[in-house]
Design a protein around this motif. Structure first.
Motif, PDB file in Angstrom:
ATOM      1  N   HIS A  50      33.644  -8.181 101.108  1.00 31.42           N
ATOM      2  CA  HIS A  50      34.343  -7.255 101.994  1.00 31.42           C
ATOM      3  C   HIS A  50      33.523  -7.217 103.280  1.00 31.42           C
ATOM      4  CE1 HIS A  50      37.426  -4.148 102.525  1.00 31.42           C
ATOM      5  NE2 HIS A  50      36.565  -3.639 103.397  1.00 31.42           N
ATOM      6  N   ALA A  51      34.106  -7.674 104.369  1.00 28.03           N
ATOM      7  CA  ALA A  51      33.357  -7.819 105.626  1.00 28.03           C
ATOM      8  C   ALA A  51      33.952  -6.876 106.666  1.00 28.03           C
ATOM      9  CB  ALA A  51      33.425  -9.265 106.109  1.00 28.03           C
ATOM     10  N   ILE A  52      33.082  -6.064 107.263  1.00 30.45           N
ATOM     11  CA  ILE A  52      33.571  -5.052 108.212  1.00 30.45           C
ATOM     12  C   ILE A  52      32.935  -5.234 109.589  1.00 30.45           C
ATOM     13  CG2 ILE A  52      34.026  -3.395 106.375  1.00 30.45           C
ATOM     14  CD1 ILE A  52      31.499  -1.859 107.245  1.00 30.45           C
ATOM     15  N   ASP A  53      33.697  -4.824 110.584  1.00 26.95           N
ATOM     16  CA  ASP A  53      33.191  -4.811 111.968  1.00 26.95           C
ATOM     17  C   ASP A  53      34.122  -3.882 112.750  1.00 26.95           C
ATOM     18  OD1 ASP A  53      31.316  -6.916 113.807  1.00 26.95           O
ATOM     19  OD2 ASP A  53      32.817  -5.742 114.893  1.00 26.95           O
ATOM     20  N   PRO A  54      33.549  -3.064 113.641  1.00 26.41           N
ATOM     21  CA  PRO A  54      34.424  -2.136 114.380  1.00 26.41           C
ATOM     22  C   PRO A  54      35.313  -2.811 115.430  1.00 26.41           C
ATOM     23  CG  PRO A  54      32.124  -1.859 115.044  1.00 26.41           C
ATOM     24  CD  PRO A  54      32.131  -2.817 113.903  1.00 26.41           C
ATOM     25  N   ASP A  55      35.025  -4.063 115.769  1.00 26.08           N
ATOM     26  CA  ASP A  55      35.783  -4.755 116.825  1.00 26.08           C
ATOM     27  C   ASP A  55      37.047  -5.394 116.232  1.00 26.08           C
ATOM     28  OD1 ASP A  55      36.738  -6.758 118.676  1.00 26.08           O
ATOM     29  OD2 ASP A  55      34.831  -6.567 119.729  1.00 26.08           O
ATOM     30  N   GLU A  56      38.197  -4.847 116.590  1.00 30.57           N
ATOM     31  CA  GLU A  56      39.456  -5.326 115.998  1.00 30.57           C
ATOM     32  C   GLU A  56      39.767  -6.768 116.377  1.00 30.57           C
ATOM     33  OE1 GLU A  56      42.696  -2.642 116.600  1.00 30.57           O
ATOM     34  OE2 GLU A  56      41.636  -0.956 115.690  1.00 30.57           O
ATOM     35  N   GLU A  57      39.421  -7.142 117.604  1.00 36.97           N
ATOM     36  CA  GLU A  57      39.670  -8.531 118.035  1.00 36.97           C
ATOM     37  C   GLU A  57      38.831  -9.507 117.217  1.00 36.97           C
ATOM     38  OE1 GLU A  57      39.441  -9.502 122.167  1.00 36.97           O
ATOM     39  OE2 GLU A  57      40.600  -7.743 122.746  1.00 36.97           O
ATOM     40  N   ASP A  58      37.576  -9.136 116.978  1.00 34.24           N
ATOM     41  CA  ASP A  58      36.714  -9.998 116.165  1.00 34.24           C
ATOM     42  C   ASP A  58      37.262 -10.127 114.742  1.00 34.24           C
ATOM     43  OD1 ASP A  58      34.885 -10.809 118.037  1.00 34.24           O
ATOM     44  OD2 ASP A  58      33.337  -9.361 117.500  1.00 34.24           O
ATOM     45  N   ILE A  59      37.719  -9.013 114.197  1.00 37.80           N
ATOM     46  CA  ILE A  59      38.251  -9.048 112.834  1.00 37.80           C
ATOM     47  C   ILE A  59      39.511  -9.932 112.772  1.00 37.80           C
ATOM     48  CG2 ILE A  59      39.461  -7.629 111.094  1.00 37.80           C
ATOM     49  CD1 ILE A  59      36.422  -7.425 110.901  1.00 37.80           C
ATOM     50  N   ALA A  60      40.360  -9.828 113.783  1.00 39.76           N
ATOM     51  CA  ALA A  60      41.559 -10.686 113.826  1.00 39.76           C
ATOM     52  C   ALA A  60      41.159 -12.160 113.895  1.00 39.76           C
ATOM     53  CB  ALA A  60      42.427 -10.307 115.021  1.00 39.76           C
ATOM     54  N   SER A  61      40.118 -12.444 114.680  1.00 39.94           N
ATOM     55  CA  SER A  61      39.636 -13.824 114.794  1.00 39.94           C
ATOM     56  C   SER A  61      39.047 -14.300 113.469  1.00 39.94           C
ATOM     57  CB  SER A  61      38.595 -13.883 115.914  1.00 39.94           C
ATOM     58  OG  SER A  61      38.030 -15.149 115.994  1.00 39.94           O
ATOM     59  N   ALA A  62      38.265 -13.420 112.826  1.00 41.14           N
ATOM     60  CA  ALA A  62      37.652 -13.769 111.538  1.00 41.14           C
ATOM     61  C   ALA A  62      38.738 -14.091 110.506  1.00 41.14           C
ATOM     62  CB  ALA A  62      36.776 -12.617 111.046  1.00 41.14           C
ATOM     63  N   GLN A  63      39.781 -13.273 110.478  1.00 39.17           N
ATOM     64  CA  GLN A  63      40.885 -13.481 109.533  1.00 39.17           C
ATOM     65  C   GLN A  63      41.582 -14.808 109.808  1.00 39.17           C
ATOM     66  OE1 GLN A  63      41.758 -10.975 106.987  1.00 39.17           O
ATOM     67  NE2 GLN A  63      42.550 -12.939 106.295  1.00 39.17           N
ATOM     68  N   LYS A  64      41.765 -15.098 111.092  1.00 44.01           N
ATOM     69  CA  LYS A  64      42.466 -16.328 111.492  1.00 44.01           C
ATOM     70  C   LYS A  64      41.668 -17.578 111.123  1.00 44.01           C
ATOM     71  CE  LYS A  64      44.263 -18.433 115.685  1.00 44.01           C
ATOM     72  NZ  LYS A  64      44.174 -18.397 117.144  1.00 44.01           N
ATOM     73  N   GLU A  65      40.343 -17.491 111.242  1.00 40.43           N
ATOM     74  CA  GLU A  65      39.484 -18.661 110.995  1.00 40.43           C
ATOM     75  C   GLU A  65      39.116 -18.842 109.526  1.00 40.43           C
ATOM     76  OE1 GLU A  65      38.566 -20.952 113.241  1.00 40.43           O
ATOM     77  OE2 GLU A  65      39.815 -19.870 114.682  1.00 40.43           O
ATOM     78  N   LEU A  66      39.525 -17.893 108.688  1.00 43.61           N
ATOM     79  CA  LEU A  66      39.140 -17.974 107.271  1.00 43.61           C
ATOM     80  C   LEU A  66      39.936 -19.084 106.574  1.00 43.61           C
ATOM     81  CD1 LEU A  66      37.364 -16.494 105.133  1.00 43.61           C
ATOM     82  CD2 LEU A  66      39.437 -15.231 104.509  1.00 43.61           C
ATOM     83  N   PRO A  67      39.243 -20.030 105.946  1.00 41.60           N
ATOM     84  CA  PRO A  67      39.966 -21.109 105.258  1.00 41.60           C
ATOM     85  C   PRO A  67      40.866 -20.550 104.147  1.00 41.60           C
ATOM     86  CG  PRO A  67      37.618 -21.629 105.447  1.00 41.60           C
ATOM     87  CD  PRO A  67      37.787 -20.188 105.858  1.00 41.60           C
ATOM     88  N   PRO A  68      42.014 -21.184 103.923  1.00 43.38           N
ATOM     89  CA  PRO A  68      42.976 -20.672 102.927  1.00 43.38           C
ATOM     90  C   PRO A  68      42.369 -20.460 101.547  1.00 43.38           C
ATOM     91  CG  PRO A  68      43.962 -22.439 104.209  1.00 43.38           C
ATOM     92  CD  PRO A  68      42.520 -22.369 104.626  1.00 43.38           C
TER      93      PRO A  68
END
Lengths: 99, 140
Positions: A50-68
Protein backbone atom coordinates in the motif's frame (compact mmCIF):
# COMPACT_ATOMS: atom_id res chain seq x y z
CA UNK A 1 9.01 14.24 -20.00
CA UNK A 2 12.13 13.45 -17.95
CA UNK A 3 15.10 12.66 -20.20
CA UNK A 4 17.81 12.20 -17.59
CA UNK A 5 19.13 8.75 -16.69
CA UNK A 6 18.40 8.06 -13.02
CA UNK A 7 20.57 5.57 -11.15
CA UNK A 8 21.43 3.40 -14.19
CA UNK A 9 23.84 1.49 -11.92
CA UNK A 10 20.76 0.25 -9.95
CA UNK A 11 22.44 1.13 -6.65
CA UNK A 12 19.11 1.82 -4.99
CA UNK A 13 17.67 -1.54 -6.06
CA UNK A 14 20.81 -3.25 -4.75
CA UNK A 15 20.48 -1.45 -1.41
CA UNK A 16 16.82 -2.50 -1.08
CA UNK A 17 17.84 -6.08 -1.73
CA UNK A 18 20.79 -5.93 0.67
CA UNK A 19 19.07 -4.20 3.59
CA UNK A 20 15.50 -5.50 3.31
CA UNK A 21 15.66 -8.51 0.98
CA UNK A 22 13.30 -6.52 -1.26
CA UNK A 23 10.59 -6.99 1.42
CA UNK A 24 10.13 -10.54 0.14
CA UNK A 25 6.77 -11.93 1.28
CA UNK A 26 6.03 -8.89 3.44
CA UNK A 27 3.03 -6.59 3.68
CA UNK A 28 4.51 -3.16 3.01
CA UNK A 29 3.34 0.39 3.57
CA UNK A 30 5.37 2.85 1.49
CA UNK A 31 5.21 6.44 2.72
CA UNK A 32 5.91 9.19 0.19
CA UNK A 33 5.93 6.94 -2.86
CA UNK A 34 5.89 9.84 -5.33
CA UNK A 35 5.49 8.56 -8.88
CA UNK A 36 6.11 4.97 -7.78
CA UNK A 37 9.71 4.75 -9.04
CA UNK A 38 10.91 2.93 -5.92
CA UNK A 39 7.66 0.95 -5.56
CA UNK A 40 8.29 -0.69 -8.91
CA UNK A 41 11.76 -1.81 -7.77
CA UNK A 42 10.71 -4.00 -4.84
CA UNK A 43 6.98 -4.71 -5.23
CA UNK A 44 7.43 -7.83 -7.40
CA UNK A 45 8.93 -9.49 -4.29
CA UNK A 46 6.49 -8.19 -1.64
CA UNK A 47 3.25 -9.92 -0.65
CA UNK A 48 1.21 -6.72 -0.67
CA UNK A 49 2.03 -3.01 -1.03
CA UNK A 50 0.00 0.00 0.00
CA UNK A 51 1.82 3.11 -1.23
CA UNK A 52 0.75 6.60 -0.19
CA UNK A 53 1.68 10.13 -1.18
CA UNK A 54 -0.23 13.38 -0.70
CA UNK A 55 0.42 14.47 -4.32
CA UNK A 56 -2.54 13.35 -6.43
CA UNK A 57 -0.70 13.87 -9.72
CA UNK A 58 2.16 11.67 -8.55
CA UNK A 59 -0.27 8.97 -7.44
CA UNK A 60 -2.03 9.08 -10.83
CA UNK A 61 1.36 8.73 -12.53
CA UNK A 62 2.37 5.86 -10.22
CA UNK A 63 -0.89 4.04 -11.01
CA UNK A 64 -0.40 4.59 -14.74
CA UNK A 65 3.19 3.28 -14.72
CA UNK A 66 2.40 0.19 -12.65
CA UNK A 67 2.89 -2.97 -14.73
CA UNK A 68 -0.31 -5.02 -15.17
CA UNK A 69 1.08 -8.03 -13.30
CA UNK A 70 1.43 -5.90 -10.14
CA UNK A 71 -2.05 -4.35 -10.22
CA UNK A 72 -3.53 -6.94 -7.84
CA UNK A 73 -1.03 -6.46 -5.03
CA UNK A 74 0.01 -2.82 -5.25
CA UNK A 75 -2.47 -0.14 -4.20
CA UNK A 76 -1.80 3.59 -4.37
CA UNK A 77 -3.62 6.18 -2.31
CA UNK A 78 -3.35 9.98 -2.41
CA UNK A 79 -2.88 10.78 1.26
CA UNK A 80 -0.17 11.73 3.71
CA UNK A 81 0.88 9.60 6.68
CA UNK A 82 -0.84 11.92 9.14
CA UNK A 83 -4.19 11.48 7.37
CA UNK A 84 -3.79 7.81 6.59
CA UNK A 85 -6.75 5.91 8.01
CA UNK A 86 -5.99 2.33 7.00
CA UNK A 87 -6.61 -0.41 9.52
CA UNK A 88 -3.97 -2.82 8.26
CA UNK A 89 -0.90 -3.71 10.28
CA UNK A 90 2.19 -3.94 8.11
CA UNK A 91 5.30 -6.10 8.30
CA UNK A 92 7.38 -3.25 6.98
CA UNK A 93 7.21 0.47 6.29
CA UNK A 94 9.39 2.12 3.67
CA UNK A 95 10.03 5.84 3.86
CA UNK A 96 11.42 6.48 0.42
CA UNK A 97 13.05 9.92 0.34
CA UNK A 98 10.15 11.23 2.40
CA UNK A 99 11.14 11.64 6.07
CA UNK B 1 8.97 14.09 11.57
CA UNK B 2 8.95 12.40 14.99
CA UNK B 3 5.13 12.44 14.90
CA UNK B 4 5.16 10.68 11.53
CA UNK B 5 7.47 8.02 12.98
CA UNK B 6 5.13 7.59 15.97
CA UNK B 7 2.21 6.98 13.56
CA UNK B 8 4.31 4.49 11.62
CA UNK B 9 5.20 2.66 14.83
CA UNK B 10 1.47 2.20 15.44
CA UNK B 11 0.95 0.80 11.95
CA UNK B 12 3.68 -1.81 12.19
CA UNK B 13 3.19 -5.36 13.39
CA UNK B 14 5.28 -6.33 16.44
CA UNK B 15 8.94 -6.55 15.37
CA UNK B 16 8.01 -4.82 12.13
CA UNK B 17 10.70 -3.25 9.97
CA UNK B 18 11.13 0.42 9.14
CA UNK B 19 13.40 1.21 6.23
CA UNK B 20 14.27 4.86 5.73
CA UNK B 21 16.01 6.17 2.64
CA UNK B 22 17.08 9.78 2.48
CA UNK B 23 20.01 11.70 1.00
CA UNK B 24 23.09 12.72 2.90
CA UNK B 25 23.06 16.37 4.06
CA UNK B 26 26.31 16.98 2.20
CA UNK B 27 25.78 18.94 -1.04
CA UNK B 28 26.16 16.60 -4.02
CA UNK B 29 28.84 17.36 -6.61
CA UNK B 30 28.02 18.11 -10.22
CA UNK B 31 30.62 16.76 -12.61
CA UNK B 32 31.14 16.58 -16.34
CA UNK B 33 32.43 13.39 -17.90
CA UNK B 34 34.54 13.88 -21.01
CA UNK B 35 35.48 10.45 -22.31
CA UNK B 36 36.88 8.64 -19.28
CA UNK B 37 37.78 11.84 -17.40
CA UNK B 38 35.53 13.38 -14.73
CA UNK B 39 35.73 17.13 -14.04
CA UNK B 40 34.18 18.73 -10.96
CA UNK B 41 32.06 21.77 -11.86
CA UNK B 42 30.75 22.54 -8.36
CA UNK B 43 28.07 21.51 -5.94
CA UNK B 44 24.29 21.54 -6.01
CA UNK B 45 22.83 23.77 -3.31
CA UNK B 46 19.45 23.69 -1.65
CA UNK B 47 17.37 26.68 -0.64
CA UNK B 48 17.34 25.44 2.96
CA UNK B 49 20.88 24.04 3.03
CA UNK B 50 19.73 20.42 3.28
CA UNK B 51 18.41 21.08 6.79
CA UNK B 52 15.55 18.59 6.37
CA UNK B 53 18.01 15.70 6.03
CA UNK B 54 19.70 16.70 9.27
CA UNK B 55 16.24 16.90 10.87
CA UNK B 56 15.40 13.45 9.49
CA UNK B 57 18.52 12.02 11.16
CA UNK B 58 17.58 13.74 14.41
CA UNK B 59 14.03 12.34 14.23
CA UNK B 60 15.39 8.80 13.78
CA UNK B 61 17.76 9.32 16.72
CA UNK B 62 14.85 10.55 18.84
CA UNK B 63 12.60 7.51 18.23
CA UNK B 64 15.56 5.21 18.95
CA UNK B 65 16.28 7.15 22.15
CA UNK B 66 12.60 6.73 23.15
CA UNK B 67 12.84 3.01 22.43
CA UNK B 68 10.11 3.00 19.80
CA UNK B 69 12.64 1.52 17.37
CA UNK B 70 16.06 -0.03 17.50
CA UNK B 71 18.60 0.73 14.79
CA UNK B 72 19.67 -2.55 13.20
CA UNK B 73 21.77 -1.46 10.28
CA UNK B 74 22.80 1.66 8.41
CA UNK B 75 24.74 2.29 5.25
CA UNK B 76 25.19 4.57 2.28
CA UNK B 77 24.86 4.06 -1.43
CA UNK B 78 25.64 6.26 -4.46
CA UNK B 79 22.74 7.61 -6.49
CA UNK B 80 23.82 9.14 -9.79
CA UNK B 81 21.78 11.07 -12.32
CA UNK B 82 23.11 11.59 -15.84
CA UNK B 83 22.05 14.29 -18.31
CA UNK B 84 23.12 15.30 -21.80
CA UNK B 85 23.27 18.99 -20.89
CA UNK B 86 22.98 21.39 -17.98
CA UNK B 87 19.59 22.53 -19.33
CA UNK B 88 18.36 18.94 -19.22
CA UNK B 89 19.57 18.50 -15.65
CA UNK B 90 17.99 21.80 -14.60
CA UNK B 91 14.67 20.81 -16.20
CA UNK B 92 14.72 17.56 -14.23
CA UNK B 93 15.55 19.38 -10.99
CA UNK B 94 12.79 21.93 -11.58
CA UNK B 95 10.29 19.08 -11.90
CA UNK B 96 11.46 16.86 -9.06
CA UNK B 97 13.56 18.90 -6.64
CA UNK B 98 12.09 22.37 -6.22
CA UNK B 99 14.55 23.41 -3.47
CA UNK B 100 17.59 22.71 -5.65
CA UNK B 101 19.74 25.70 -6.59
CA UNK B 102 22.42 25.62 -9.26
CA UNK B 103 24.70 28.66 -9.04
CA UNK B 104 25.24 30.51 -12.30
CA UNK B 105 28.97 29.97 -11.82
CA UNK B 106 28.50 26.18 -11.59
CA UNK B 107 26.12 26.11 -14.57
CA UNK B 108 28.60 28.19 -16.56
CA UNK B 109 31.45 25.83 -15.70
CA UNK B 110 29.36 22.85 -16.82
CA UNK B 111 28.48 24.58 -20.09
CA UNK B 112 32.16 25.45 -20.68
CA UNK B 113 33.19 21.83 -20.11
CA UNK B 114 30.36 20.53 -22.30
CA UNK B 115 31.63 22.70 -25.18
CA UNK B 116 34.64 20.39 -25.37
CA UNK B 117 35.07 18.73 -28.81
CA UNK B 118 34.95 15.35 -27.00
CA UNK B 119 31.91 13.50 -28.37
CA UNK B 120 31.39 11.12 -25.43
CA UNK B 121 30.30 13.48 -22.64
CA UNK B 122 27.58 13.96 -20.06
CA UNK B 123 26.65 15.85 -16.90
CA UNK B 124 26.65 13.79 -13.69
CA UNK B 125 24.93 14.62 -10.40
CA UNK B 126 26.38 12.42 -7.67
CA UNK B 127 24.17 12.02 -4.60
CA UNK B 128 25.05 9.94 -1.58
CA UNK B 129 22.02 8.31 0.05
CA UNK B 130 21.67 6.93 3.56
CA UNK B 131 19.64 3.78 4.17
CA UNK B 132 18.61 2.89 7.73
CA UNK B 133 17.00 -0.32 8.89
CA UNK B 134 15.08 -0.06 12.18
CA UNK B 135 13.02 -2.60 14.13
CA UNK B 136 9.81 -1.63 15.95
CA UNK B 137 9.95 -2.23 19.68
CA UNK B 138 6.95 -2.93 21.93
CA UNK B 139 5.63 -0.24 24.21
CA UNK B 140 5.76 -2.48 27.25
Amino acid sequence: MIKVRIDPENSEASALAQYANNFAGKRVLEVGCGDGRVTRLYSPHAAFVHAIDPDEEDIASAQKELPPHLQDKVHFEATGIEDYAGENRFDAVLMSWSL
Amino acid sequence: MVHALEIIHGLLAPDGLLLDIHPSPDPPPIEVRLGDQYHLAGWLKEADDYVEYIQADQALEEVVRRRLFSLEERGMFPFNTYADSMDELCAYLAETWQDAVVDDQVAGRVDDLMRSPEKDKEVVLRELVQISCLRALGLG
